[in-house]
Design a protein around this motif. Structure first.
Motif, PDB file in Angstrom:
ATOM      1  N   ARG A 101      23.101  75.404   3.583  1.00  0.00           N
ATOM      2  CA  ARG A 101      22.365  75.949   4.710  1.00  0.00           C
ATOM      3  C   ARG A 101      21.006  76.037   4.971  1.00  0.00           C
ATOM      4  O   ARG A 101      20.242  76.493   3.888  1.00  0.00           O
ATOM      5  N   GLU A 136      18.568  68.190  17.149  1.00  0.00           N
ATOM      6  CA  GLU A 136      18.124  69.470  17.674  1.00  0.00           C
ATOM      7  C   GLU A 136      17.472  69.971  16.662  1.00  0.00           C
ATOM      8  O   GLU A 136      16.573  70.856  16.604  1.00  0.00           O
ATOM      9  N   HIS A 137      17.672  69.392  15.592  1.00  0.00           N
ATOM     10  CA  HIS A 137      17.181  69.717  14.295  1.00  0.00           C
ATOM     11  C   HIS A 137      15.724  69.456  14.252  1.00  0.00           C
ATOM     12  O   HIS A 137      14.704  69.692  13.426  1.00  0.00           O
ATOM     13  N   GLN A 182      16.024  80.177  13.412  1.00  0.00           N
ATOM     14  CA  GLN A 182      17.607  79.670  13.808  1.00  0.00           C
ATOM     15  C   GLN A 182      17.553  78.884  11.953  1.00  0.00           C
ATOM     16  O   GLN A 182      17.030  78.665  11.451  1.00  0.00           O
ATOM     17  N   TYR A 183      18.897  79.122  11.991  1.00  0.00           N
ATOM     18  CA  TYR A 183      19.404  78.815  10.513  1.00  0.00           C
ATOM     19  C   TYR A 183      20.674  77.659  10.740  1.00  0.00           C
ATOM     20  O   TYR A 183      21.315  77.742  12.266  1.00  0.00           O
ATOM     21  N   ILE A 184      20.863  76.395  10.100  1.00  0.00           N
ATOM     22  CA  ILE A 184      22.253  75.983   9.938  1.00  0.00           C
ATOM     23  C   ILE A 184      23.300  75.769   8.836  1.00  0.00           C
ATOM     24  O   ILE A 184      22.167  76.206   7.654  1.00  0.00           O
ATOM     25  N   LEU A 202      13.791  72.055  15.629  1.00  0.00           N
ATOM     26  CA  LEU A 202      13.839  73.400  14.741  1.00  0.00           C
ATOM     27  C   LEU A 202      13.279  73.140  13.318  1.00  0.00           C
ATOM     28  O   LEU A 202      13.092  74.332  13.053  1.00  0.00           O
ATOM     29  N   LYS A 224      26.793  73.773  12.037  1.00  0.00           N
ATOM     30  CA  LYS A 224      26.726  75.383  13.101  1.00  0.00           C
ATOM     31  C   LYS A 224      25.340  75.683  13.364  1.00  0.00           C
ATOM     32  O   LYS A 224      25.099  76.175  11.950  1.00  0.00           O
ATOM     33  N   ARG A 225      24.910  76.114  14.369  1.00  0.00           N
ATOM     34  CA  ARG A 225      23.160  76.658  14.107  1.00  0.00           C
ATOM     35  C   ARG A 225      24.034  77.799  14.779  1.00  0.00           C
ATOM     36  O   ARG A 225      24.156  78.302  16.253  1.00  0.00           O
ATOM     37  N   GLN A 226      22.462  78.684  14.267  1.00  0.00           N
ATOM     38  CA  GLN A 226      22.655  80.207  14.948  1.00  0.00           C
ATOM     39  C   GLN A 226      21.873  80.880  14.765  1.00  0.00           C
ATOM     40  O   GLN A 226      20.444  80.282  13.894  1.00  0.00           O
ATOM     41  N   LYS A 227      20.961  82.013  15.507  1.00  0.00           N
ATOM     42  CA  LYS A 227      20.094  82.463  15.852  1.00  0.00           C
ATOM     43  C   LYS A 227      19.111  83.756  14.453  1.00  0.00           C
ATOM     44  O   LYS A 227      20.760  84.027  14.011  1.00  0.00           O
ATOM     45  N   ALA A 280      22.776  66.093  16.750  1.00  0.00           N
ATOM     46  CA  ALA A 280      22.132  67.774  15.815  1.00  0.00           C
ATOM     47  C   ALA A 280      20.987  67.049  15.424  1.00  0.00           C
ATOM     48  O   ALA A 280      19.379  67.649  15.179  1.00  0.00           O
TER      49      ALA A 280
END
Length: 105
Positions: free
Chosen positions: A91, A13-14, A97-99, A17, A75-78, A10
């Protein structure tokens, strides 16, 4: 229980992002509202993992510390942002994207 490799993945990845961007941070559940206000809109300058701890550093010298405990999830989403489901404690909304960080107990 999330293991250390989950947190380290994470963090990598973060970093991609969020670092270098002003991040919108909220607490849909409400339990982290005060902390979210302290870092909301600030530029994220680093994301690091230490064991099972995830740390976000912001330009205003504030940090966000996450430890998922036994039941936490990331959880990561577009974008666009969807309505929060479940117990979303934090959040983080970036450029693309948001996490959501949730705790089920």
């Amino acid at each position: 229980m999330p293991e250390g490799h989950t947190i380290h993945n994470a963090a990598r990845e973060h970093k991609k992002l969020l670092v270098g961007y002003n991040i919108d941070i909220s607490s849909p559940q409400g339990r982290f509202s005060t902390g979210a206000k302290a870092v909301n809109g600030q530029e994220c300058i680093a994301v690091e993992a230490y064991g099972k701890h995830l740390l976000y550093e912001f330009r205003n010298h504030q940090f966000l510390h996450i430890h998922l405990g036994l039941f936490g999830r990331i959880k990561r989403q577009k974008l666009p942002v969807q309505e929060a489901k479940g117990k979303v404690r934090v959040r983080l909304v970036g450029k693309t994207q948001y996490i959501d960080v949730t705790f089920s107990k």
